[in-house]
Each structure stands twice: as C-alpha cells, then as structure tokens.
Design an enzyme around this catalytic site. Sequence first.
Site, PDB file in Angstrom:
ATOM      1  N   CYS A 168      37.350  43.347  67.207  1.00 26.32           N
ATOM      2  CA  CYS A 168      36.657  42.389  67.836  1.00 26.32           C
ATOM      3  C   CYS A 168      37.145  40.775  67.655  1.00 26.32           C
ATOM      4  CB  CYS A 168      35.031  42.308  67.389  1.00 26.32           C
ATOM      5  SG  CYS A 168      34.066  41.917  68.745  1.00 26.32           S
ATOM      6  N   HIS A 193      33.850  47.646  67.681  1.00 27.10           N
ATOM      7  CA  HIS A 193      33.796  47.838  65.942  1.00 27.10           C
ATOM      8  C   HIS A 193      33.954  49.465  65.491  1.00 27.10           C
ATOM      9  CE1 HIS A 193      32.522  43.677  65.396  1.00 27.10           C
ATOM     10  NE2 HIS A 193      32.032  43.864  66.595  1.00 27.10           N
ATOM     11  N   GLU A 204      34.531  50.066  62.688  1.00 28.81           N
ATOM     12  CA  GLU A 204      33.919  50.084  61.340  1.00 28.81           C
ATOM     13  C   GLU A 204      32.308  50.059  61.225  1.00 28.81           C
ATOM     14  OE1 GLU A 204      34.911  47.373  63.125  1.00 28.81           O
ATOM     15  OE2 GLU A 204      33.923  45.579  62.551  1.00 28.81           O
TER      16      GLU A 204
HETATM   17  N1  GLN Z   1      33.165  37.012  70.720  1.00 26.48           N
HETATM   18  C1  GLN Z   1      33.384  36.740  69.098  1.00 26.48           C
HETATM   19  C2  GLN Z   1      34.427  35.635  69.073  1.00 26.48           C
HETATM   20  O1  GLN Z   1      34.757  35.223  69.949  1.00 26.48           O
HETATM   21  C3  GLN Z   1      33.657  38.001  68.357  1.00 26.48           C
HETATM   22  C4  GLN Z   1      32.558  38.940  68.489  1.00 26.48           C
HETATM   23  C5  GLN Z   1      32.672  39.860  67.220  1.00 26.48           C
HETATM   24  O2  GLN Z   1      33.477  39.851  66.402  1.00 26.48           O
HETATM   25  N2  GLN Z   1      31.527  40.697  67.090  1.00 26.48           N
HETATM   26  O3  GLN Z   1      34.860  35.552  67.920  1.00 26.48           O
END
Ligand code: GLN
Length: 176
Positions: free
Chosen positions: A79, A159, A161
Amino acid sequence: MKIGILALQGSFAEHAKILEKIGTEFLFVHTKLDLEEISKLIIPGGESTTLEKLLKKFEMWEEIQLKIKNEELKIMGTCAGAILCAKFGARWEVDRNGFGAQQSSFSTILNSEKFPDFRGVFIRAPRFEKINPAVEILAKFQKDPVLLRDGNFLGASFHPEISGDPRVHEFFLEKF
Ligand code: GLN
C-alpha cells in the site's frame, strides 16, 4: 543478513505478526544503522507522505536509494509502501487512493495463478498506473493489477499483512 521491517509509521506490527507466524527472524528498522544489517526491507502500509518525510528526516532515504542502486536491498512495499517503491525506482506509477477513500475500503478474493484464493484487503489503496511492460503482474483485482514485481521490488496495493495469509511474505523471503 536479516530481513527488516520499516517501523517508523503504519502497519509494521501486522507484518511482524506474519513473520513470527512463519518463524522468520526480523529486525524493526528505526535508523540508518539498522539498514546495514538487512538485505530485504518491508515497507508497510500507512501514509506515504509521512513515511517519506520521516525517512528523509532520519537520513534513511538516500541510504535506501544507494542500497537499491548497488543491488544490496530488495524491497516489499504494501500500500503506502508500494507508493514508495515507485519513488525508489520501481517502474510503475500510482494514483494514491485510486481505489477510493477510507469508507470505500474493501476485502476481496484476488485473481492470481501464483497465489490462488488470496484475500486482498484494500484500505485507501493506490491504483497502479503506467506499468512498464517488463513488470511482472502477480495478481489482479478485476482488471487492475494489484501485485507487481519489478526486479528487486515487490509492490502490493492491498495489505497481505492484514489477511493473515503468509504466502506473499513467504514468496518475498524465499523466492526473491
Ligand atoms: N493511500 C495512502 C497513501 O497515500 C496509503 C494507504 C495505506 O497504506 N493503507 O499513503
């Protein structure tokens, strides 16, 4: 050489739980010195702008760049971590929050030959764009690639994790 989990901000504890589950030793990375002990780094989900700020503040940004250039470091980014992979040179771009805001977070079974029936949890997830044709697509959600490998980078817009399924981590640890 150990595996490190960047522990400045975000879902590092969840990554630690998965590595404990598969019995892998790891190091929480807090400083530039910690980077000397690892050959693989997990960058967790969280807030990419905050992570970038903290990495620069603690002088780890340049160090990570250097290690990537010298092929001394492999990175798995989930992410926000996948957003940072792009900044560190992985050949994809991202639309931050491209899968919607916090309220539109969701969980779904992904399309993946490599990881059949893998559950992807998407939280303010980035959407990958302008993916270089040389990049390997390891999983999709509908038509969107959501798990990518570019050389020493593994990036997930979801994710792994959080779902508790260790297969993506095992792949990064053993086959990467
Ligand atoms: N959209 C988030 C960002 O720009 C990331 C979101 C996440 O890691 N759950 O950092």
